[in-house]
Enzyme design. Structure first.
Site, PDB file in Angstrom:
ATOM      1  N   HIS A 125       0.779  -1.107   0.113  1.00 19.41           N
ATOM      2  CA  HIS A 125       0.003   0.064  -0.183  1.00 19.41           C
ATOM      3  C   HIS A 125       0.837   1.234   0.084  1.00 19.41           C
ATOM      4  O   HIS A 125       0.343   2.507  -0.148  1.00 19.41           O
ATOM      5  CB  HIS A 125      -0.877   0.030   1.192  1.00 19.41           C
ATOM      6  CG  HIS A 125      -2.080  -1.172   1.216  1.00 19.41           C
ATOM      7  ND1 HIS A 125      -2.696  -1.251   0.079  1.00 19.41           N
ATOM      8  CD2 HIS A 125      -2.340  -2.002   2.180  1.00 19.41           C
ATOM      9  CE1 HIS A 125      -3.746  -2.062   0.356  1.00 19.41           C
ATOM     10  NE2 HIS A 125      -3.435  -2.824   1.689  1.00 19.41           N
ATOM     11  N   ASP A 162      -2.792 -10.817  -2.443  1.00 20.12           N
ATOM     12  CA  ASP A 162      -3.179 -10.341  -1.331  1.00 20.12           C
ATOM     13  C   ASP A 162      -4.606  -9.806  -1.267  1.00 20.12           C
ATOM     14  O   ASP A 162      -5.054  -9.599  -2.541  1.00 20.12           O
ATOM     15  CB  ASP A 162      -2.582  -8.944  -0.818  1.00 20.12           C
ATOM     16  CG  ASP A 162      -2.699  -8.460   0.704  1.00 20.12           C
ATOM     17  OD1 ASP A 162      -2.139  -8.836   1.632  1.00 20.12           O
ATOM     18  OD2 ASP A 162      -3.926  -7.721   0.727  1.00 20.12           O
ATOM     19  N   HIS A 164      -6.181  -7.475  -0.479  1.00 22.37           N
ATOM     20  CA  HIS A 164      -6.372  -6.147  -0.836  1.00 22.37           C
ATOM     21  C   HIS A 164      -5.572  -5.630  -1.951  1.00 22.37           C
ATOM     22  O   HIS A 164      -4.553  -6.221  -2.435  1.00 22.37           O
ATOM     23  CB  HIS A 164      -5.778  -5.062   0.461  1.00 22.37           C
ATOM     24  CG  HIS A 164      -6.361  -5.411   1.654  1.00 22.37           C
ATOM     25  ND1 HIS A 164      -5.941  -6.435   2.566  1.00 22.37           N
ATOM     26  CD2 HIS A 164      -7.582  -5.021   2.283  1.00 22.37           C
ATOM     27  CE1 HIS A 164      -6.749  -6.289   3.536  1.00 22.37           C
ATOM     28  NE2 HIS A 164      -7.875  -5.538   3.510  1.00 22.37           N
ATOM     29  N   ASP A 246      -4.592 -12.717   3.456  1.00 23.29           N
ATOM     30  CA  ASP A 246      -5.584 -12.305   4.085  1.00 23.29           C
ATOM     31  C   ASP A 246      -6.856 -12.656   3.034  1.00 23.29           C
ATOM     32  O   ASP A 246      -8.246 -12.251   3.636  1.00 23.29           O
ATOM     33  CB  ASP A 246      -5.550 -10.862   4.481  1.00 23.29           C
ATOM     34  CG  ASP A 246      -4.884 -10.122   3.294  1.00 23.29           C
ATOM     35  OD1 ASP A 246      -4.725 -10.549   2.264  1.00 23.29           O
ATOM     36  OD2 ASP A 246      -4.645  -9.035   3.763  1.00 23.29           O
TER      37      ASP A 246
HETATM   38 ZN   LIG Z   1      -4.071  -7.037   2.684  1.00 18.95          ZN
END
Ligand SMILES: [Zn+2]
Length: 309
Positions: A125, A162, A164, A246
């Protein structure tokens, strides 16, 4: 051939606080799983610190200086609501980025086929000039640019499973046709980026979105239908994996329904593509994964596949 495992005890000393899901116990869970006898064949190495020279290939120097200067001598300092510095955070972030560079060096030197970096904080991120989403330096992007600058790998791919979207990696790669970023991620979900229409300067970005509650079939179909063909067309000289776990069904931060076997499948498919495109050269790094048991089992499954490559 050998699989290398990079980590460092400094990665346990970045402590964003009690109740924070991105906790030191994550690394302990992964390393405990990888201490089982079946992983005796791993070659374990301490991650060095990344140099400023390595990090400023991704992040402007003022960002690096300000981030390291913001690390508190005691207590904690929040950069935003969920990205929090503790006294050990600067060292952990430097070791995390350094792990990627050292792993790239070792794989390029032929010391191993592949490597896994068990590090934190995660990085995908972190945008060039913005820490966010638990991430300080974008370690996988630092590793990618290290492969190019030092080892003259022309075309570098990052595959991110991931749950995200790796907005930071996408932002770092967007304008460079020789950098490829592909992500499977839940949508809607933090950070809100990663729509399929986001394609980069030369279709060098590939986003495959999965609705809440999607499971193995949707995940594998997304990789088969869009990510793997785009990666194969890109024809990378080196592949890095942003391995967040995740999207597992037990993870508390999202709603996908993956199981360990999905990570085995995805890893094996990426190994097959890497073998064909770039002599099997893969460096993988831990991103998210917040259920400690699922994280331990999933990362063990991923590393087991890397070792069997
Ligand atoms: Zn994540």
């Amino acid at each position: 051939m050998t699989t290398l495992l990079y980590s460092h005890e400094a990665c346990v000393r970045h402590d964003p606080g009690e109740m924070h899901p991105e906790c030191p116990a994550r690394i302990e869970a992964v390393l405990t799983a990888l201490a089982a006898p079946e992983f005796d064949g791993l070659e374990r190495r301490d991650a060095p610190r990344a140099s400023v020279e390595q990090i400023i290939r991704v992040h402007p120097k003022p960002y690096v200086d300000q981030l390291l200067a913001a690390v508190p001598e005691s207590g904690r300092r929040g950069l935003d609501g969920d990205t929090i510095l503790s006294p050990g955070s600067g060292e952990a972030a430097l070791r995390a980025a350094g792990a990627l560079c050292a792993a790239v060096d070792a794989v390029m030197a032929g010391e191993a086929d592949n490597a896994f970096c068990a590090i934190r904080p995660p990085g995908h991120h972190a945008e060039p000039d913005q820490a966010m989403g638990f991430c300080l330096f974008n370690s996988v992007a630092v590793g990618a640019l290290h492969a190019r600058e030092v080892h003259r790998c022309h075309r570098i791919a990052v595959i991110d499973f991931d749950v995200h979207h790796g907005n930071g990696t996408q932002a770092s790669f967007w304008n460079d046709p020789d950098l490829f970023y592909a992500s499977t991620h839940q949508s809607p979900l933090y950070p809100g980026t990663g729509a399929p229409q986001e394609r980069g300067v030369s279709t060098n970005i590939c986003n495959a979105v999965l609705p809440p509650n999607a499971g193995s079939e949707e995940f594998r179909n997304a990789l088969r239908a869009s990510v793997f063909p785009a990666l194969t067309r890109f024809d990378p000289d080196f592949i890095l994996i942003s391995a967040g776990f995740d999207a597992h069904k037990d993870d508390p931060l999202a709603n996908l329904q993956l199981v360990e076997e999905d990570y085995v499948w995805a890893t094996n498919e990426l190994i097959a593509i890497a073998r064909h495109a770039c002599g099997g050269k893969i460096v993988s790094t831990l991103e998210g994964g917040y259920d400690l048991s699922a994280l331990a089992r999933s990362s063990a499954a991923h590393v087991r596949s890397l070792m069997a490559a």
